[in-house]
Design a protein around this motif. Structure first.
Motif, mmCIF file in Angstrom:
data_model
loop_
_atom_site.group_PDB
_atom_site.id
_atom_site.type_symbol
_atom_site.label_atom_id
_atom_site.label_comp_id
_atom_site.label_asym_id
_atom_site.label_seq_id
_atom_site.Cartn_x
_atom_site.Cartn_y
_atom_site.Cartn_z
ATOM 1 N N VAL A 62 0.838 -1.210 0.000
ATOM 2 C CA VAL A 62 0.000 0.000 0.000
ATOM 3 C C VAL A 62 0.864 1.248 0.000
ATOM 4 C CG1 VAL A 62 -1.567 1.363 1.434
ATOM 5 C CG2 VAL A 62 -2.002 -1.084 1.048
ATOM 6 N N ASN A 63 1.937 1.216 0.833
ATOM 7 C CA ASN A 63 2.723 2.455 0.973
ATOM 8 C C ASN A 63 3.692 2.658 -0.196
ATOM 9 O OD1 ASN A 63 1.450 3.261 3.305
ATOM 10 N ND2 ASN A 63 2.655 1.757 4.485
ATOM 11 N N PRO A 117 1.873 4.794 -4.029
ATOM 12 C CA PRO A 117 1.020 5.915 -3.604
ATOM 13 C C PRO A 117 -0.092 6.221 -4.604
ATOM 14 C CG PRO A 117 3.228 6.666 -4.193
ATOM 15 C CD PRO A 117 3.269 5.183 -4.204
ATOM 16 N N ASN A 118 0.186 6.060 -5.926
ATOM 17 C CA ASN A 118 -0.891 6.491 -6.863
ATOM 18 C C ASN A 118 -1.949 5.410 -7.045
ATOM 19 O OD1 ASN A 118 0.550 4.629 -8.168
ATOM 20 N ND2 ASN A 118 1.613 6.107 -9.527
ATOM 21 N N LEU A 119 -1.682 4.226 -6.405
ATOM 22 C CA LEU A 119 -2.672 3.161 -6.579
ATOM 23 C C LEU A 119 -3.558 3.012 -5.347
ATOM 24 C CD1 LEU A 119 -3.541 1.056 -8.589
ATOM 25 C CD2 LEU A 119 -1.827 -0.523 -7.695
ATOM 26 N N PHE A 120 -3.006 3.415 -4.138
ATOM 27 C CA PHE A 120 -3.796 3.240 -2.898
ATOM 28 C C PHE A 120 -4.003 4.582 -2.197
ATOM 29 C CE2 PHE A 120 -3.999 -1.289 -3.129
ATOM 30 C CZ PHE A 120 -2.834 -1.675 -3.781
ATOM 31 N N ASP A 132 -2.351 13.153 -7.039
ATOM 32 C CA ASP A 132 -2.572 12.433 -8.297
ATOM 33 C C ASP A 132 -4.096 12.251 -8.476
ATOM 34 O OD1 ASP A 132 -3.550 10.458 -6.669
ATOM 35 O OD2 ASP A 132 -1.574 9.574 -6.390
ATOM 36 N N LEU A 159 -6.175 9.812 -8.213
ATOM 37 C CA LEU A 159 -6.953 9.083 -7.206
ATOM 38 C C LEU A 159 -7.216 9.980 -5.995
ATOM 39 C CD1 LEU A 159 -8.219 6.528 -6.081
ATOM 40 C CD2 LEU A 159 -5.940 5.781 -5.337
ATOM 41 N N ARG A 199 -10.692 11.291 -4.562
ATOM 42 C CA ARG A 199 -11.131 10.958 -3.181
ATOM 43 C C ARG A 199 -11.367 12.222 -2.386
ATOM 44 N NH1 ARG A 199 -7.219 5.831 -1.772
ATOM 45 N NH2 ARG A 199 -5.589 7.440 -1.956
ATOM 46 N N ILE A 254 -8.030 1.839 -11.753
ATOM 47 C CA ILE A 254 -7.426 1.612 -10.423
ATOM 48 C C ILE A 254 -7.744 0.170 -9.975
ATOM 49 C CG2 ILE A 254 -7.603 2.235 -8.002
ATOM 50 C CD1 ILE A 254 -6.269 4.462 -9.280
ATOM 51 N N GLN A 305 -5.699 -2.481 -11.821
ATOM 52 C CA GLN A 305 -4.298 -2.575 -11.373
ATOM 53 C C GLN A 305 -4.225 -3.196 -9.972
ATOM 54 O OE1 GLN A 305 -2.643 1.385 -11.672
ATOM 55 N NE2 GLN A 305 -3.568 1.582 -13.726
ATOM 56 N N ARG A 363 -3.854 5.826 4.299
ATOM 57 C CA ARG A 363 -3.782 6.671 3.088
ATOM 58 C C ARG A 363 -4.894 7.704 3.042
ATOM 59 N NH1 ARG A 363 0.199 7.420 0.684
ATOM 60 N NH2 ARG A 363 -0.762 7.628 -1.380
#
Lengths: 852, 45, 89
Positions: free
Chosen positions: B38-39, B42-45, C1, C3, C7, C38, C41, C72
């Protein structure tokens, strides 16, 4: 007895005188009988040189002039002339003047050619000249009266007129007529023979009725009705006065004229409607070449009552009888309101073609000299399939012949056409489909042949076409179609290289055959999905008239194996919703097509299916699902599926679930019954939306065993009796699920026992307070017991046990409230199924009957 | 693991709270890997 | 970015099963596009990790959801609780 010598001498002296006397007599006779001699000599020459019998009566012959009373040439007196007067120059042997009082020509047309009997060879020889050998100036010829009789199979044509050629000026008038005014031809000519003459004047008009003999004489098909009027105006081209006149002097015939014709209500046997036609143009006749530098023709009717045809172009004809040929290049535009080709009706088709037409050797050959188009606003195949958008077929320019029309078609060379058609896109709509289907056809070839039986056989071959439809979403690529049709019957083979269907079904291929007889289409196809090694057959028929059709599908068993063939190999979209699937599917049943759409009665057999379906793990799911509509997927009402185990965070077993699927996206679950930990579970009716972010189902639990619950939690050493009831809400996410505060209660008092000896290591050495607490549970009699249960999407489950009661040997039975929470994971425990699971009878019956 | 226990006065029923946590090693390891996954994206989570 | 912006704008939220989803029904095209990209992936990396560790993929995904929501998501962003409601951090 010998003569006396002097007599002989006298005689011998006298004999030269005797010779002269004889000669003189001969000359005298010759002179006086010169007419007979000349006539006799001429007849001999004509007979020997040209094989033509003739009779001549020469009235007077002298050194400058001859008068001939009558001449008859040809065995049948084909040519007779009377009171002929010739003036000639004996020394230069040239004839200055021919004057004929009356000349009668009697010709015959036997249906193929014009003949003057014996005179034909002579005529051919005389007219065969052409290189203008004799440079001598033409004599002036005056024909006071010309009478022509022409015998034809359709009666005799008679014509009369006059002609003079005097000092280079031609003047002639001639009229030909048929009995019953079948035709009337008038020729007026006034031209000079030298190159530098003023504008020649001259007109030919021809009026024909349908039954005139001139039609076949002029090589045109005989109409059954109607009339034609043709006239030509002798006129030099405006810019070039010298290109006019008749250059007979040089032996070369040169005639330039503007012509026009118009025909009214002409009906030919093959034409369904009478035709009105008119045209005009220019023509230049030189020697044996007829050059038509420009012509334009407009016609209505003929092939179809409302056909309008326009032709513009130029042409060239070689009139030499042996090598007769015509070549023309023209632009053709044609429009009609509608046209039929077999079962297909075209609305307002319009042709725009540039053609090069060649007529030679009894054959008309046509080739497109430029890319041409055939457009139509709409088309329909039977009343139900319609092409709504205007479509354009391009006929490619080519050097090969595209269309051959023999004068007398027979088996070896029938009327034949084959043209390459360029790219086109068609849009097809039918009530059965909610949205139109697009056919993109990059190239193909169209052709037809008409044998002597007159029945056209047509072929159409299309390659790498693409078919796209949006409802249902279907794309078929490199589609090849080859079609053969004759009369109302048509046979077609269709092959789709790759197609993909709704929800990613495919990529598949298709090999189909179909035949159309009138409105009845019968078809069969093999449809395969190579990646899934699955192949299905479809057989059936469709009635273009009523728009009703039925195709029986049969998909034999397809077996899924975890790690091997998976549902996603059949339909890509299933990749997210199915995982590690085992079991067998099959499908069988009809697809039904009618005015209001496509329905079906397909039985989809699901046998011993296990694996993950969305968030729920299943074991041994069996069902025969009746599908009412293939797309969007809709099942009949009240479908039943049996399942050995369904893991919704807790193991539901031996379930019978009633459901219905609508529009491929809505799953309605009716009240269904399952079991859990030897208690009953009732699933409340609920409507689930495929792909919704989250939705809840409610399980009502009745008398599940407390002991089995502890077993499930693998709390070694803890046992209890009593049953729990309550409600378990389960939240379903697309790829996970959660139990959201399930609440269960014991129905009545019960007892719990905890055997410290079996405590897991963690608890066993956890210190005194824990020991003390557990000892309270060693023999606990509860009067109230509540269970809370929460399971997170991660699988972490928390069990809250709230008991109030007493343990006789703990503070001698002082009331105790005990709260035990156990947190951990249950999943491994859930995987094991029910020993000895039996598929319910009602489902097993259906499974048996479905694969007959 | 660290079970905790509290005992109260007898005038009311004795209340015993026992929390038991069943841990699996597999899970602990996976937990760390997921955390880094996850960390690190960054652009995926 | 992209996402984080989505959000932050409250258009996209984290689901407990490890995937993102639209907070409001029928989202605009670009949001739908971002969501499917998203999720695709994420599915790939989940399957990869689950394969390596021999753990069910849904467990990896759900764990990732917990971590993402915990570490996050910034305050005000949306996530979905166990009963399927969208909740703001």
């Amino acid at each position: 007895m010998a003569e006396p010598a002097p007599e002989r001498r006298k005689r011998r002296r006298r004999w030269p005188v005797f010779v002269i006397l004889v000669l003189a007599a001969l000359l005298a006779i010759g002179f006086f009988a010169r007419e007979h001699l000349a006539a006799w000599a001429a007849a001999k020459v004509l007979a020997m040189r040209y094989g033509v019998s003739s009779r001549l009566d020469i009235d007077h012959l002298d050194s400058h002039q001859a008068r001939i009373g009558a001449v008859a040439l040809g065995g049948g007196d084909e040519v007779q002339a009377s009171d002929i007067n010739l003036q000639f120059e004996p020394i230069a042997m040239t004839v200055q003047r021919i004057e004929i009082g009356r000349i009668e020509i009697h010709a015959r047309y036997d249906g193929h050619e014009l003949t003057l009997g014996e005179l034909d060879p002579m005529l051919r020889e005389l007219t065969a000249g052409g290189d203008g050998a004799g440079q001598a100036p033409l004599p002036s010829i005056i024909l006071h009266k010309i009478v022509l009789t022409l015998d034809t199979p359709l009666g005799t044509l008679t014509g009369d007129g006059m002609a003079t050629i005097d000092q280079g000026v031609v003047y002639s008038q001639f009229a030909l007529s048929e009995p019953y005014q079948r035709s009337a031809v008038r020729l007026d000519l006034n031209a000079t023979l030298s190159d530098h003459s003023p504008q020649p004047k001259g007109k030919v008009t021809v009026d024909l009725t349908a039954d005139s003999a001139l039609w076949t004489l002029l090589g045109m098909p005989q109409p059954q009705a109607g009339k034609m009027q043709f006239n030509a105006q002798l006129k030099a081209p405006p810019g070039d006065p010298t290109a006019s006149g008749i250059r007979l002097a040089t032996g070369a015939l040169f005639l330039a004229a503007d012509w026009s014709f118009s025909g009214g209500d002409l009906a030919w046997p093959a034409q369904p409607a009478p035709m009105n036609i008119q045209g005009s143009g220019r023509a230049v006749l030189t020697e044996r070449r007829l050059d038509i530098p420009t012509f334009s023709v407009k016609a209505t009717g003929g092939w179809s009552p409302d056909l309008a045809l326009q032709l513009q172009g130029s042409g060239l004809a070689n009139l030499d009888p042996e090598r007769y040929s015509v070549q023309t290049t023209l632009d053709m535009k044609a429009q009609t309101k509608s046209a039929n080709l077999g079962a297909v009706q075209f609305k307002s088709p319009a042709f725009d073609l540039g053609l090069q037409i060649q007529y030679a050797g009894d054959q008309l050959q046509v080739r497109p000299s430029r890319d041409g188009t055939i457009k139509f606003a709409q088309a329909a195949i039977g009343p139900s399939i319609k092409l709504t958008k205007p479509a354009t077929f391009t006929i490619r320019k080519t050097d090969q012949t595209v269309f051959t029309l023999p004068l007398h078609p027979n088996e070896e060379n029938p009327i034949a056409a084959s043209a390459e058609i360029g790219g086109t896109t068609l849009e097809l709509t039918t009530p059965a489909l909610a949205a139109p289907v697009q056919l993109a056809l990059p190239n193909g070839a169209i052709g037809f042949t008409v044998g002597p039986d007159g029945l056209p056989k047509y072929t159409l071959d299309l390659k790498n076409g693409t078919v796209t439809s949006t409802q249902p979403p279907l794309v078929a690529k490199n589609v090849t179609v080859s079609l053969k049709g004759q009369g109302g019957k048509l046979d077609l083979s269709l092959n789709a290289g790759t197609w993909t269907g709704p929800s990613g079904i495919g990529p598949g291929n298709l090999d189909g055959k179909a035949s159309l007889d009138g409105n009845k289409l019968t078809a069969s196809a093999k449809i395969g999905i190579p990646t899934a090694k699955a192949s299905m057959t479809a057989k059936g028929g469709y009635d273009l008239g009523s728009g009703k059709g039925r195709f029986d599908l049969d998909l034999p068993e397809v077996t899924f194996v975890p790690g091997g063939l998976q549902p996603k190999d059949l339909a890509a979209d299933l990749a997210h919703t199915t995982e590690d699937i085992a079991g067998t599917i099959a499908a069988k049943g009809p697809i039904l097509i009618d005015k209001n759409g496509v329905t079906s009665q397909i039985a989809l057999t699901l046998k011993n299916l296990s694996g993950k379906l969305g968030p729920i793990a299943l074991r041994n799911l069996n069902s025969v699902v009746e599908i009412d509509k293939p797309w969007p997927l809709t099942t009949a009402a009240d479908q039943i599926v049996s399942v050995e185990l369904a893991d919704v965070g807790l193991p539901l077993t031996n379930g019978l679930v009633r459901f219905k699927i609508d529009d491929g996206s809505t799953l309605s679950l009716a009240e269904s019954h399952l079991e859990m930990m030897s208690g009953r579970v009732t699933l409340d009716p609920v409507i689930l939306k495929l792909g919704a972010p989250a939705q809840q189902i409610h399980l009502k639990v009745d008398k599940i065993s407390l002991g089995r619950l502890f077993e499930l939690f693998a709390i070694a050493g803890l046992t209890g009796d009593g049953v729990l009831s309550g409600e378990i809400p389960v939240t379903l996410f697309p790829a996970g699920l959660a139990i959201d505060h399930a609440k269960l209660e014991a129905g009545g008092p019960g007892s719990l026992k905890y055997n410290q000896a079996q405590a897991p290591a963690a608890i066993a050495n956890a210190g005194d307070s824990v020991k003390m607490a557990l000892s309270a549970l060693s023999d606990f009699h509860y009067d109230r017991l509540e269970v809370d249960l929460d399971r997170k999407a991660t699988g972490d489950t928390e069990l809250g046990l709230h008991i109030s009661g007493r343990n006789p040997s703990f503070y001698n039975g002082y009331p105790v409230e005990f709260n035990l929470t156990v947190a951990g994971r249950l999943d491994e425990a859930l995987r094991k199924g029910l020993a000895g699971y039996q598929v319910p009878d009602m489902i097993r019956e259906k499974l048996k009957s479905s694969n007959q | 693991c660290n079970p905790t226990v509290k005992v109260e006065a007898p005038d009311k029923p004795i209340v015993i709270n026992l929390n038991v946590k069943i841990e699996q090693e597999v899970r602990i390891k996976v937990d760390k890997d997921v955390e880094s996954l996850v960390n690190n994206n960054p652009n995926l989570f | 970015d992209a996402l984080d912006d989505a959000r932050a704008a409250g258009l996209i939220g984290e689901r407990p099963d490890g995937y993102v989803d639209a907070v409001q029904p029928n989202p605009p095209g670009n949001i739908q596009q971002l969501i499917s990209e998203i999720n695709a992936q994420r599915r790939k990396v989940y399957q990869q990790l689950a394969g390596e560790k021999g753990v069910p993929v849904e467990e990896v995904a759900a764990l990732a959801a917990e971590k993402t929501i915990a570490q996050r998501l910034k305050p005000g962003m949306f996530y979905m609780n166990s009963s399927g409601q969208w909740v703001q951090k």
